[in-house]
Design a protein around this motif. Structure first.
Motif, short mmCIF file in Angstrom:
data_model
loop_
_atom_site.label_atom_id
_atom_site.label_comp_id
_atom_site.label_asym_id
_atom_site.label_seq_id
_atom_site.Cartn_x
_atom_site.Cartn_y
_atom_site.Cartn_z
N GLN A 1 -3.76 -16.84 -2.89
CA GLN A 1 -3.34 -15.44 -2.98
C GLN A 1 -1.88 -15.33 -3.37
O GLN A 1 -1.50 -14.47 -4.18
CB GLN A 1 -3.60 -14.73 -1.65
CG GLN A 1 -5.07 -14.54 -1.34
CD GLN A 1 -5.31 -14.02 0.06
OE1 GLN A 1 -4.55 -14.30 0.98
NE2 GLN A 1 -6.38 -13.25 0.24
N GLN A 2 -1.04 -16.20 -2.81
CA GLN A 2 0.38 -16.18 -3.15
C GLN A 2 0.62 -16.55 -4.61
O GLN A 2 1.53 -16.03 -5.25
CB GLN A 2 1.14 -17.15 -2.24
CG GLN A 2 1.20 -16.73 -0.78
CD GLN A 2 1.78 -17.79 0.12
OE1 GLN A 2 1.91 -18.96 -0.26
NE2 GLN A 2 2.11 -17.42 1.35
N THR A 3 -0.22 -17.44 -5.14
CA THR A 3 -0.05 -17.92 -6.51
C THR A 3 -0.63 -16.96 -7.54
O THR A 3 -0.01 -16.68 -8.58
CB THR A 3 -0.71 -19.30 -6.68
OG1 THR A 3 -0.13 -20.22 -5.74
CG2 THR A 3 -0.50 -19.85 -8.09
N HIS A 4 -1.83 -16.44 -7.26
CA HIS A 4 -2.57 -15.67 -8.26
C HIS A 4 -2.58 -14.17 -7.99
O HIS A 4 -2.96 -13.39 -8.88
CB HIS A 4 -4.02 -16.16 -8.34
CG HIS A 4 -4.14 -17.59 -8.76
ND1 HIS A 4 -4.02 -18.01 -10.08
CD2 HIS A 4 -4.36 -18.72 -8.04
CE1 HIS A 4 -4.18 -19.32 -10.15
NE2 HIS A 4 -4.37 -19.78 -8.93
N GLY A 5 -2.23 -13.76 -6.78
CA GLY A 5 -2.27 -12.35 -6.47
C GLY A 5 -3.67 -11.78 -6.36
O GLY A 5 -3.88 -10.57 -6.53
N SER A 6 -4.64 -12.65 -6.10
CA SER A 6 -6.03 -12.21 -5.96
C SER A 6 -6.67 -12.95 -4.79
O SER A 6 -6.10 -13.91 -4.26
CB SER A 6 -6.82 -12.48 -7.25
OG SER A 6 -6.85 -13.87 -7.55
N ASP A 7 -7.85 -12.51 -4.42
CA ASP A 7 -8.54 -13.04 -3.24
C ASP A 7 -9.72 -13.90 -3.68
O ASP A 7 -10.72 -13.38 -4.19
CB ASP A 7 -9.01 -11.88 -2.38
CG ASP A 7 -9.72 -12.34 -1.12
OD1 ASP A 7 -9.81 -13.57 -0.88
OD2 ASP A 7 -10.19 -11.47 -0.35
N PRO A 8 -9.65 -15.23 -3.49
CA PRO A 8 -10.77 -16.09 -3.91
C PRO A 8 -12.02 -15.88 -3.07
O PRO A 8 -13.13 -16.18 -3.53
CB PRO A 8 -10.20 -17.50 -3.74
CG PRO A 8 -9.15 -17.36 -2.68
CD PRO A 8 -8.55 -16.01 -2.89
N VAL A 9 -11.87 -15.38 -1.85
CA VAL A 9 -13.04 -15.11 -1.02
C VAL A 9 -13.81 -13.91 -1.58
O VAL A 9 -15.05 -13.91 -1.62
CB VAL A 9 -12.64 -14.88 0.44
CG1 VAL A 9 -13.85 -14.51 1.29
CG2 VAL A 9 -11.95 -16.12 1.01
N ALA A 10 -13.09 -12.89 -2.04
CA ALA A 10 -13.74 -11.72 -2.62
C ALA A 10 -14.57 -12.10 -3.84
O ALA A 10 -15.63 -11.51 -4.10
CB ALA A 10 -12.70 -10.68 -3.01
N ALA A 11 -14.13 -13.13 -4.57
CA ALA A 11 -14.84 -13.56 -5.78
C ALA A 11 -16.21 -14.14 -5.48
O ALA A 11 -17.10 -14.13 -6.33
CB ALA A 11 -14.00 -14.58 -6.54
N VAL A 12 -16.42 -14.65 -4.25
CA VAL A 12 -17.71 -15.24 -3.90
C VAL A 12 -18.44 -14.41 -2.84
O VAL A 12 -19.51 -14.81 -2.39
CB VAL A 12 -17.55 -16.69 -3.40
CG1 VAL A 12 -16.95 -17.56 -4.50
CG2 VAL A 12 -16.70 -16.76 -2.13
N GLN A 13 -17.87 -13.27 -2.46
CA GLN A 13 -18.44 -12.50 -1.36
C GLN A 13 -19.85 -12.00 -1.68
O GLN A 13 -20.73 -12.01 -0.80
CB GLN A 13 -17.52 -11.34 -0.99
CG GLN A 13 -17.90 -10.63 0.29
CD GLN A 13 -16.76 -9.79 0.85
OE1 GLN A 13 -15.60 -9.97 0.49
NE2 GLN A 13 -17.08 -8.86 1.73
N ALA A 14 -20.08 -11.57 -2.91
CA ALA A 14 -21.41 -11.08 -3.27
C ALA A 14 -22.45 -12.19 -3.20
O ALA A 14 -23.57 -11.98 -2.71
CB ALA A 14 -21.38 -10.46 -4.66
N SER A 15 -22.08 -13.38 -3.66
CA SER A 15 -23.00 -14.52 -3.60
C SER A 15 -23.28 -14.90 -2.16
O SER A 15 -24.43 -15.22 -1.79
CB SER A 15 -22.41 -15.72 -4.36
OG SER A 15 -22.24 -15.42 -5.73
N LEU A 16 -22.25 -14.87 -1.32
CA LEU A 16 -22.44 -15.18 0.09
C LEU A 16 -23.34 -14.15 0.76
O LEU A 16 -24.21 -14.49 1.57
CB LEU A 16 -21.09 -15.23 0.79
CG LEU A 16 -20.20 -16.45 0.50
CD1 LEU A 16 -18.80 -16.22 1.05
CD2 LEU A 16 -20.81 -17.71 1.11
#
Length: 256
Positions: A215-230
Motif C-alpha cells: 500500500q505504501q509503494t503502490h497506493g492501492s490495496d492488494p487484498v481488495a484486488a482478490v476480495q471478490a475471488s475470496l
C-alpha cells in the motif's frame, strides 16, 4: 539473519498496524501454555518478548505468578485491552533491562525472526534461571480449504513477493533455518484455530506487513484486488468458517 535496520523497519510496520493486530490476530491454544508451565521447574516469573498486544502474555497469567511483557513498539504494548496486570515495558530484545537469573520462562511468539542473533540468545541465557525454559514459535499461512488456500497462497507468495520484510523467510521455513544454541526440547503439535466470518478473514489479511508495504509503494490495496475471488470461494458470506494455523517451535534449556 535480519539486519538491525530490518528489525527497526518491522517495528514501524507493526506499530502502524497495532489496532488491527489487536482486533484480527488469532489466539493461541490454552493447552500450549499449560504444557509450557509443566516444563518449568518453577512458575514464578515469565517474560513475553516482542509481546505486541499481549496474545501470549495474558494466557501465561493462568500459570505464572508474575508475567512481564516487553516490545520495541510502545504502540503495540498500548493496543491491547484488559492486560493491566501484566508488567509491560519498552525494550529491545537484545538489551533486556533485567537482572541475571530472574526468569523461569521466556517466550517469543511470532517474532524471533526479527532478532535471532547471538546477542539475543546471550541475553536470554543471562536472564533465565538455571533450568529456565526458552520457547519461540511462529505460524505462517492459514488453512481453510483448497480453493481459499490457493487464492491466499498466491497473494502471499506471488503478488506480495518482494514486499515481505527481511526475516519472513524464517517464518515460511518454520524456523528451521534458525540455530537455537540451547539443549533442545521437543514440543507437541499445537495449532491456532479460529471460527471467523468472511470480514474477519479480510481484516486479518490486511494486517500482513507485506500488505502495508504494498500500500505504501503502490497506493492501492492488494487484498481488495482478490476480495471478490475470496468471497466466491468462501460461499455464504453470512456463514463462519473454521481456520487453522499450524505452529512451529524452537524450545530448549540454556546450559549454564
Amino acid at each position: 539473519m535480519p539486519a538491525p535496520q530490518a528489525a527497526r523497519d518491522s517495528v514501524e510496520l507493526f506499530s502502524a498496524r497495532a489496532s488491527g493486530y489487536a482486533q484480527f490476530r488469532p489466539h493461541y491454544p490454552a493447552s500450549l501454555f499449560a504444557w509450557l508451565a509443566g516444563q518449568c521447574r518453577q512458575t514464578d516469573t515469565a517474560l513475553d518478548i516482542a509481546a505486541g498486544n499481549g496474545q501470549a502474555s495474558l494466557p501465561l497469567q493462568r500459570h505464572f505468578h508474575r508475567v512481564l511483557a516487553c516490545d520495541a513498539s510502545a504502540a503495540q504494548l498500548n493496543a491491547g485491552a484488559h492486560w493491566e496486570s501484566v508488567e509491560r515495558f519498552v525494550a529491545d530484545a537484545e538489551q533486556l533491562p533485567l537482572k541475571d537469573n530472574r526468569l523461569d520462562l521466556i517466550v517469543v511468539a511470532q517474532a524471533l525472526h526479527w532478532f535471532a542473533s547471538p546477542a539475543f540468545f546471550a541475553q536470554a541465557r543471562r536472564a533465565l534461571k538455571p533450568g529456565g525454559l526458552f520457547c519461540a514459535w511462529c505460524y505462517s499461512l492459514l488453512e481453510i480449504d483448497s480453493a481459499l488456500d490457493e487464492i491466499i497462497n498466491r497473494l502471499h507468495g506471488k503478488t506480495l513477493a518482494g514486499y515481505w520484510p527481511a526475516g519472513r523467510a524464517s517464518v515460511d521455513a518454520g524456523y528451521r533455518d534458525i540455530h537455537l544454541p540451547f539443549a533442545r526440547l521437543a514440543v507437541p503439535a499445537f495449532a491456532l484455530e479460529a471460527t471467523w466470518s468472511f470480514e474477519q478473514l479480510i481484516g486479518y489479511l490486511r494486517t500482513w506487513s507485506a500488505v502495508t508495504k504494498w500500500q505504501q509503494t503502490h497506493g492501492s490495496d492488494p487484498v481488495a484486488a482478490v476480495q471478490a475471488s475470496l468471497r466466491e470461494a468462501w460461499g455464504d458470506v453470512q456463514a463462519s468458517r473454521r481456520i487453522r494455523w499450524p505452529l512451529h517451535f524452537l524450545a530448549g534449556y540454556p546450559t549454564q
